[in-house]
Design a protein around this motif. Structure first.
Motif, PDB file in Angstrom:
ATOM      1  N   ALA A 168       0.826  -1.209   0.000  1.00  0.00           N
ATOM      2  CA  ALA A 168       0.000   0.000   0.000  1.00  0.00           C
ATOM      3  C   ALA A 168       0.857   1.256   0.000  1.00  0.00           C
ATOM      4  CB  ALA A 168      -0.945  -0.009   1.206  1.00  0.00           C
ATOM      5  N   THR A 211      -3.148   3.421   4.895  1.00  0.00           N
ATOM      6  CA  THR A 211      -2.002   2.619   4.467  1.00  0.00           C
ATOM      7  C   THR A 211      -1.623   1.586   5.518  1.00  0.00           C
ATOM      8  OG1 THR A 211      -1.148   4.477   3.167  1.00  0.00           O
ATOM      9  CG2 THR A 211       0.391   2.721   3.703  1.00  0.00           C
ATOM     10  N   TRP A 236      -4.726  -1.176   6.135  1.00  0.00           N
ATOM     11  CA  TRP A 236      -5.328  -1.402   4.821  1.00  0.00           C
ATOM     12  C   TRP A 236      -6.423  -2.448   4.869  1.00  0.00           C
ATOM     13  CZ3 TRP A 236      -4.742  -6.506   3.688  1.00  0.00           C
ATOM     14  CH2 TRP A 236      -3.688  -7.182   4.320  1.00  0.00           C
TER      15      TRP A 236
END
Length: 670
Positions: free
Chosen positions: A139, A243, A246
């Motif tokens: 990510a 992030t 995720w």
């Protein structure tokens, strides 16, 4: 590692619970409170996730215990089977009872050691940690790539801003807002709307198009308000949260709602203390930028937040400075988040001796040895002794005899079976139909019957009367003349199925309600948002809207003042949804109209040539009714400015695009 991963799971579950509760409650609180209370809650939840402080297991509260070992047993009874065969066959050599018992215990121990596989919780935790870390890396790489690409795109098409008059106004405004290091004002030839971007070196990008002095002043104030509030850092925090976590869908909902909230807050700051004319002018500027599309760069703030949230922004702007700050909801949800973390714990439980659970089955099988004092136990002992001496005569029908001695309850005759009394058929839910109360004299009695309480009016200000309660809001104007002799009335209903309006209600399949409205003479005002539908009557004096959750109506509103401040101003000029053609021979052009809403519509243009079929010659875009009570919709692009004259029903006159108007500039529906 196991305890750490359990704590991470707990933190995510608690955060998701708070996020979804706040999203549900905000539908009611947003009418009274500014979006700042949600802004602060999202900030606290983000810090809570990024700094997952772990407290000791609570002495009082909820403590979830997870075993340290996960035991997976394999079903294998071969040793017991072989032992049974040895008991039933004569022995060639004499063996004592004690030797036989030792062999049996040895076989049981062997089964326990080979028939089970122990998996520790630490092993599972390490596997989860590796998957989590790999997801974070993937990510992060994707986010960095997207952000760098967006930044390079802005830099590539950045050009100096040369309008000295606007630069002087911008510098004056920066001094007025006490900004020591203001963003640098530049232009961008590829942007469709103003944009603020850059964490360390911040730039305010303006598109290459003409803005009036008043429009520039509003744009500058809006973007500088974002800059002074450090909203770019706030959005960067949300990117970091999505992030790191995720795998948690709740944080994506939080990020999307947070980005809307910072736009609402900025609008309120810019319009606080402004008069009604300034607020209407600001709404027109928002509409103009919303029709041109949202910016694709994620780490930026923009005046344009899209058409879907425009209606809510418009209402918030008109109420700017009148809504409460919402300190109480922030305190309540913060206390819930902290206390739930303190008084909820996850810990590992020691499973004890490994052999204890493994020998349970062997102990059960040898349970006959514990019953030596019973007659059955003595009989089994004598049987074993005879087998050992080689003189056993086992009676194979012993078990059958014992089962026969067990009393069996007689079966109940089929004819005498009692049938339970049938439950009475459920009656249809009774609802209060509100359409009969839509006049000034009946509205107070309706509010009293529904148990509503009077509150401060919002839509009609001091001249209005407003009642709320149980998801229902009713407001009407006390003016005796009203609109065309009608009393302006607005009714909203949220998740309350006890009332209905013209036959539709919350919880009803929206397709069923839509069919009833279309049959009653209403027409759809556009399908640009699949979760929200609006319909207007043939007389154009009633508007009905649905919010849709799944396939059912979750909330609805009804109003009879479509020419009011918050209603469509171009209803009488809206084109019909469908295709318009300028010729019927072997070659013609077609304009396809879709996504009609209160202020604009989507369009695409095709050229048809016999033998070649349709060919798209102009991509999908949005035409906007730029002026109040205007019958003309406009698309302003970099190469073309297209004008749609919709003043006549079922007919559109197009100008500004030669490829479509070569066969004639008048298009009819077909």
């Amino acid at each position: 590692m196991a305890e750490f991963m359990l704590h991470i799971i707990k933190v995510n579950v608690l955060s998701a619970f708070i996020i979804f509760i706040v999203l549900a409650v905000s539908r009611l609180l947003d009418r009274k409170y500014s979006s700042r209370w949600k802004y602060l809650i999202w900030l606290f939840v983000s810090v809570f996730l990024l700094i997952p402080v772990r407290f000791p297991s609570p002495a009082a509260g909820l403590n979830i215990e997870v075993p340290k070992q996960i035991v997976r047993a394999e079903a294998s009874r071969s040793t017991n089977t072989s032992g049974a065969e040895n008991l039933q066959s004569p022995a060639d050599t004499a063996k004592s009872i004690s030797d036989l018992q030792k062999d049996t215990d040895k076989n049981a121990d062997l089964q326990g050691s080979t028939g089970q596989e122990n998996i520790t919780m630490d092993t599972v935790a390490w596997i989860m940690a590796i998957i989590w870390g790999a997801g974070i890396c993937a990510a992060a790489v994707y986010k960095v790539f997207v952000l760098r690409a967006g930044r390079q795109y802005l830099r590539r098409w950045r050009i100096p801003f040369t309008n000295r008059e606007r630069i002087a106004e911008y510098d004056k405004l920066c001094k007025e807002m006490h900004l020591k290091k203001a963003p640098k004002l530049v232009a961008n030839s590829r942007l469709s709307g103003p944009l603020l971007a850059g964490i360390r070196n911040t730039f305010l990008y303006l598109p290459v198009r003409e803005y009036s002095k008043e429009e520039c002043e509003m744009i500058f104030r809006h973007e500088l308000c974002h800059y002074r509030s450090r909203d770019l850092w706030y959005k960067l925090l949300m990117i970091c949260i999505t992030t790191v976590y995720w795998f948690n869908p709740a944080v994506y909902f939080m990020k999307k709602e947070a980005e809307r909230d910072i736009e609402f807050i900025c609008d309120e700051k810019v319009m606080k203390g402004r008069n009604r004319e300034d607020k209407l002018r600001y709404n027109q500027l928002l509409l103009k930028t919303a029709a041109l599309g949202r910016p694709s760069y994620e780490l930026s703030t923009s005046l344009n937040d899209g058409l879907l949230t425009f209606k809510k922004r418009m209402v918030n702007i008109m109420k700017a400075g009148k809504m409460k700050r919402g300190i109480l909801p922030v305190i309540c949800f913060t206390i819930i988040l902290v206390t739930s973390n303190v008084f909820t714990g996850c810990s590992l439980k020691d499973s004890g001796e490994k052999k204890k659970d493994a020998d349970t089955e062997a102990t059960t099988d040898s349970g006959a040895d514990k019953d030596e004092d019973t007659p059955a136990g003595n009989e089994e002992k004598d049987k074993k002794e005879k087998v050992v001496k080689g003189t056993s005569t086992v009676n194979p029908v012993t078990d059958t005899k014992e089962k026969a001695d067990t009393p069996v309850e007689p079966e109940q005759e089929e004819g005498t079976t009692e049938t339970p009394a049938a439950h009475p058929a459920s009656t249809k839910e009774e609802r209060t139909e509100l359409s009969g109360f839509m006049n000034r004299d009946s509205l107070p009695s309706m509010a009293q019957n529904l148990g509503l309480h009077q509150t401060q009016a919002m839509l009609f200000g001091e001249s209005g009367q407003r009642y709320e309660g149980d998801g229902i809001q009713v407001e009407w104007h006390s003016d005796t003349e009203g609109i065309g002799g009608r009393t302006p009335i607005t009714i909203e209903c949220d998740n309350n199925s006890s009332v209905s309006m013209e036959g539709f209600y919350c919880g009803q399949p929206y397709k069923e309600a839509e069919a009833g409205l279309l049959q009653s003479g209403y027409r759809n005002m556009g399908d640009s948002n699949p979760d929200h539908k609006e319909y207007i009557s043939d007389s154009e004096n009633i508007i009905i809207g649905f919010d849709i959750a799944g396939d059912t109506i979750s909330s609805w509103f009804w109003l009879n003042w479509p020419q009011g401040d918050f209603a469509p101003v171009t209803t009488q000029y809206m084109p019909a949804d469908g295709d318009y053609r300028n010729s019927n021979d072997g070659e013609y052009s077609t304009i396809k109209i879709t996504g009609i809403n209160d202020y604009s519509f989507y369009f695409s243009i095709y050229r048809y040539t016999e033998g070649e079929g349709n060919q798209q010659i102009f991509m999908d875009n949005i035409a906007v009714f730029e002026e109040t009570d205007s019958a003309t919709a406009v698309f302003r692009g970099q190469q073309y400015t297209l004008t749609f004259d919709c003043s006549q029903n079922g007919l559109i006159v197009l100008s500004g695009f030669d490829d479509a108007t070569a066969l004639g500039n008048t298009f009819w529906t077909f």
